[in-house]
Design a protein around this motif. Structure first.
Motif, PDB file in Angstrom:
ATOM      1  N   GLY A 246      -6.054   3.055   1.841  1.00 13.06           N
ATOM      2  CA  GLY A 246      -5.922   4.450   1.453  1.00 13.06           C
ATOM      3  C   GLY A 246      -5.934   5.371   2.659  1.00 13.06           C
ATOM      4  O   GLY A 246      -6.144   4.941   3.792  1.00 13.06           O
ATOM      5  N   GLY A 247      -5.694   6.645   2.406  1.00 18.02           N
ATOM      6  CA  GLY A 247      -5.722   7.608   3.496  1.00 18.02           C
ATOM      7  C   GLY A 247      -5.009   8.885   3.136  1.00 18.02           C
ATOM      8  O   GLY A 247      -4.707   9.144   1.964  1.00 18.02           O
ATOM      9  N   LEU A 248      -4.754   9.682   4.169  1.00 16.42           N
ATOM     10  CA  LEU A 248      -4.074  10.971   4.022  1.00 16.42           C
ATOM     11  C   LEU A 248      -2.659  10.844   4.554  1.00 16.42           C
ATOM     12  O   LEU A 248      -2.447  10.335   5.659  1.00 16.42           O
ATOM     13  CB  LEU A 248      -4.831  12.050   4.785  1.00 16.42           C
ATOM     14  N   VAL A 249      -1.699  11.313   3.776  1.00 16.17           N
ATOM     15  CA  VAL A 249      -0.304  11.228   4.178  1.00 16.17           C
ATOM     16  C   VAL A 249       0.423  12.479   3.704  1.00 16.17           C
ATOM     17  O   VAL A 249       0.016  13.108   2.715  1.00 16.17           O
ATOM     18  CB  VAL A 249       0.349   9.946   3.602  1.00 16.17           C
ATOM     19  N   GLN A 250       1.483  12.839   4.400  1.00 15.00           N
ATOM     20  CA  GLN A 250       2.280  13.986   3.966  1.00 15.00           C
ATOM     21  C   GLN A 250       3.218  13.589   2.839  1.00 15.00           C
ATOM     22  O   GLN A 250       3.587  12.409   2.700  1.00 15.00           O
ATOM     23  CB  GLN A 250       3.094  14.530   5.144  1.00 15.00           C
ATOM     24  N   ALA A 251       3.605  14.567   2.059  1.00 12.00           N
ATOM     25  CA  ALA A 251       4.558  14.318   0.982  1.00 12.00           C
ATOM     26  C   ALA A 251       5.818  13.675   1.555  1.00 12.00           C
ATOM     27  O   ALA A 251       6.312  14.065   2.612  1.00 12.00           O
ATOM     28  CB  ALA A 251       4.905  15.620   0.274  1.00 12.00           C
ATOM     29  N   GLY A 252       6.307  12.672   0.831  1.00  9.47           N
ATOM     30  CA  GLY A 252       7.460  11.926   1.290  1.00  9.47           C
ATOM     31  C   GLY A 252       7.110  10.692   2.096  1.00  9.47           C
ATOM     32  O   GLY A 252       7.974   9.850   2.366  1.00  9.47           O
ATOM     33  N   GLY A 253       5.847  10.575   2.471  1.00  6.48           N
ATOM     34  CA  GLY A 253       5.405   9.442   3.268  1.00  6.48           C
ATOM     35  C   GLY A 253       5.090   8.219   2.424  1.00  6.48           C
ATOM     36  O   GLY A 253       5.305   8.199   1.203  1.00  6.48           O
ATOM     37  N   SER A 254       4.569   7.203   3.101  1.00  5.97           N
ATOM     38  CA  SER A 254       4.288   5.923   2.448  1.00  5.97           C
ATOM     39  C   SER A 254       2.891   5.434   2.802  1.00  5.97           C
ATOM     40  O   SER A 254       2.357   5.742   3.875  1.00  5.97           O
ATOM     41  CB  SER A 254       5.300   4.855   2.886  1.00  5.97           C
ATOM     42  N   LEU A 255       2.331   4.673   1.886  1.00  6.31           N
ATOM     43  CA  LEU A 255       1.069   3.970   2.112  1.00  6.31           C
ATOM     44  C   LEU A 255       1.149   2.624   1.411  1.00  6.31           C
ATOM     45  O   LEU A 255       1.871   2.481   0.412  1.00  6.31           O
ATOM     46  CB  LEU A 255      -0.127   4.750   1.543  1.00  6.31           C
ATOM     47  N   ARG A 256       0.393   1.682   1.929  1.00  8.41           N
ATOM     48  CA  ARG A 256       0.312   0.377   1.287  1.00  8.41           C
ATOM     49  C   ARG A 256      -1.154   0.047   1.038  1.00  8.41           C
ATOM     50  O   ARG A 256      -1.946  -0.016   1.974  1.00  8.41           O
ATOM     51  CB  ARG A 256       0.945  -0.698   2.161  1.00  8.41           C
ATOM     52  N   LEU A 257      -1.485  -0.156  -0.220  1.00  6.23           N
ATOM     53  CA  LEU A 257      -2.832  -0.545  -0.586  1.00  6.23           C
ATOM     54  C   LEU A 257      -2.905  -2.054  -0.772  1.00  6.23           C
ATOM     55  O   LEU A 257      -1.942  -2.683  -1.213  1.00  6.23           O
ATOM     56  CB  LEU A 257      -3.256   0.134  -1.888  1.00  6.23           C
ATOM     57  N   SER A 258      -4.057  -2.600  -0.414  1.00  3.69           N
ATOM     58  CA  SER A 258      -4.301  -4.023  -0.614  1.00  3.69           C
ATOM     59  C   SER A 258      -5.595  -4.208  -1.386  1.00  3.69           C
ATOM     60  O   SER A 258      -6.518  -3.394  -1.278  1.00  3.69           O
ATOM     61  CB  SER A 258      -4.429  -4.754   0.726  1.00  3.69           C
ATOM     62  N   CYS A 259      -5.657  -5.272  -2.140  1.00  2.00           N
ATOM     63  CA  CYS A 259      -6.869  -5.594  -2.886  1.00  2.00           C
ATOM     64  C   CYS A 259      -7.034  -7.104  -2.888  1.00  2.00           C
ATOM     65  O   CYS A 259      -6.180  -7.819  -3.416  1.00  2.00           O
ATOM     66  CB  CYS A 259      -6.787  -5.073  -4.300  1.00  2.00           C
TER      67      CYS A 259
ATOM     68  N   LYS B 181      -3.640 -15.939  -1.606  1.00  2.00           N
ATOM     69  CA  LYS B 181      -4.709 -15.146  -1.002  1.00  2.00           C
ATOM     70  C   LYS B 181      -5.491 -14.342  -2.038  1.00  2.00           C
ATOM     71  O   LYS B 181      -6.363 -13.548  -1.687  1.00  2.00           O
ATOM     72  CB  LYS B 181      -4.129 -14.190   0.034  1.00  2.00           C
ATOM     73  N   ASN B 182      -5.147 -14.525  -3.327  1.00  2.00           N
ATOM     74  CA  ASN B 182      -5.787 -13.733  -4.396  1.00  2.00           C
ATOM     75  C   ASN B 182      -5.737 -12.240  -4.084  1.00  2.00           C
ATOM     76  O   ASN B 182      -6.719 -11.516  -4.273  1.00  2.00           O
ATOM     77  CB  ASN B 182      -7.238 -14.181  -4.614  1.00  2.00           C
ATOM     78  N   THR B 183      -4.592 -11.794  -3.617  1.00  2.00           N
ATOM     79  CA  THR B 183      -4.438 -10.421  -3.158  1.00  2.00           C
ATOM     80  C   THR B 183      -3.269  -9.745  -3.869  1.00  2.00           C
ATOM     81  O   THR B 183      -2.220 -10.363  -4.062  1.00  2.00           O
ATOM     82  CB  THR B 183      -4.221 -10.383  -1.635  1.00  2.00           C
ATOM     83  N   VAL B 184      -3.495  -8.485  -4.234  1.00  2.85           N
ATOM     84  CA  VAL B 184      -2.431  -7.681  -4.824  1.00  2.85           C
ATOM     85  C   VAL B 184      -2.193  -6.479  -3.918  1.00  2.85           C
ATOM     86  O   VAL B 184      -3.118  -5.976  -3.272  1.00  2.85           O
ATOM     87  CB  VAL B 184      -2.800  -7.231  -6.252  1.00  2.85           C
ATOM     88  N   TYR B 185      -0.933  -6.057  -3.848  1.00  2.86           N
ATOM     89  CA  TYR B 185      -0.540  -4.953  -2.991  1.00  2.86           C
ATOM     90  C   TYR B 185       0.112  -3.861  -3.831  1.00  2.86           C
ATOM     91  O   TYR B 185       0.719  -4.130  -4.869  1.00  2.86           O
ATOM     92  CB  TYR B 185       0.441  -5.419  -1.916  1.00  2.86           C
ATOM     93  N   LEU B 186      -0.001  -2.646  -3.343  1.00  2.00           N
ATOM     94  CA  LEU B 186       0.706  -1.522  -3.942  1.00  2.00           C
ATOM     95  C   LEU B 186       1.404  -0.764  -2.821  1.00  2.00           C
ATOM     96  O   LEU B 186       0.757  -0.096  -2.016  1.00  2.00           O
ATOM     97  CB  LEU B 186      -0.252  -0.601  -4.697  1.00  2.00           C
ATOM     98  N   GLN B 187       2.709  -0.925  -2.758  1.00  2.00           N
ATOM     99  CA  GLN B 187       3.508  -0.189  -1.783  1.00  2.00           C
ATOM    100  C   GLN B 187       3.913   1.120  -2.419  1.00  2.00           C
ATOM    101  O   GLN B 187       4.583   1.128  -3.466  1.00  2.00           O
ATOM    102  CB  GLN B 187       4.742  -0.998  -1.383  1.00  2.00           C
TER     103      GLN B 187
END
Length: 119
Positions: free
Chosen positions: A9-22, A75-81
């Protein structure tokens, strides 16, 4: 004991991208489905999207075409791009997993990770 640990998670400007992992860890027999929920201030928690063990995905209408869920079963991991982020995507994002542990099936939650999108 099962744990879900989120990151990205984090701070991003509109139009940007983040990738979450769990990543799920602990005494896990099988993971049937994993997903992401989010909760914005003053709003109810909502399902963002989910993915089955076979790879079938579904998304809430507001993120279709912008967000992609994937998982690494080894890896028992899920991502959210998350692409083309909008201010209305600002929320705490929670990982969720329906899994079997010690032959019981339960739903588990991560601690949440903050996503903030500035305009």
């Amino acid at each position: 004991q099962v744990q879900l640990v989120e990151s990205g998670g984090g701070l991003v400007q509109a139009g940007g991208s983040l990738r979450l992992s769990c990543a799920a860890s602990g005494s896990i027999d099988s993971i049937y489905a994993m997903g992401w929920y989010r909760q914005a201030p003053g709003k109810q928690r909502e399902l963002v999207g989910s993915i089955t063990s076979g790879g079938t995905t579904n998304y809430v209408e507001s993120v279709k075409g912008r967000f992609t869920i994937s998982r690494d079963n080894t890896k028992n991991t899920v991502y959210l791009q998350m692409n083309s982020l909008k201010p209305e995507d600002t929320a705490v994002y929670y990982c969720n997993a329906l899994l079997g542990s010690y032959r019981y099936t339960n739903t588990y939650w991560g601690q949440g990770t903050q996503v903030a999108v500035s305009s």
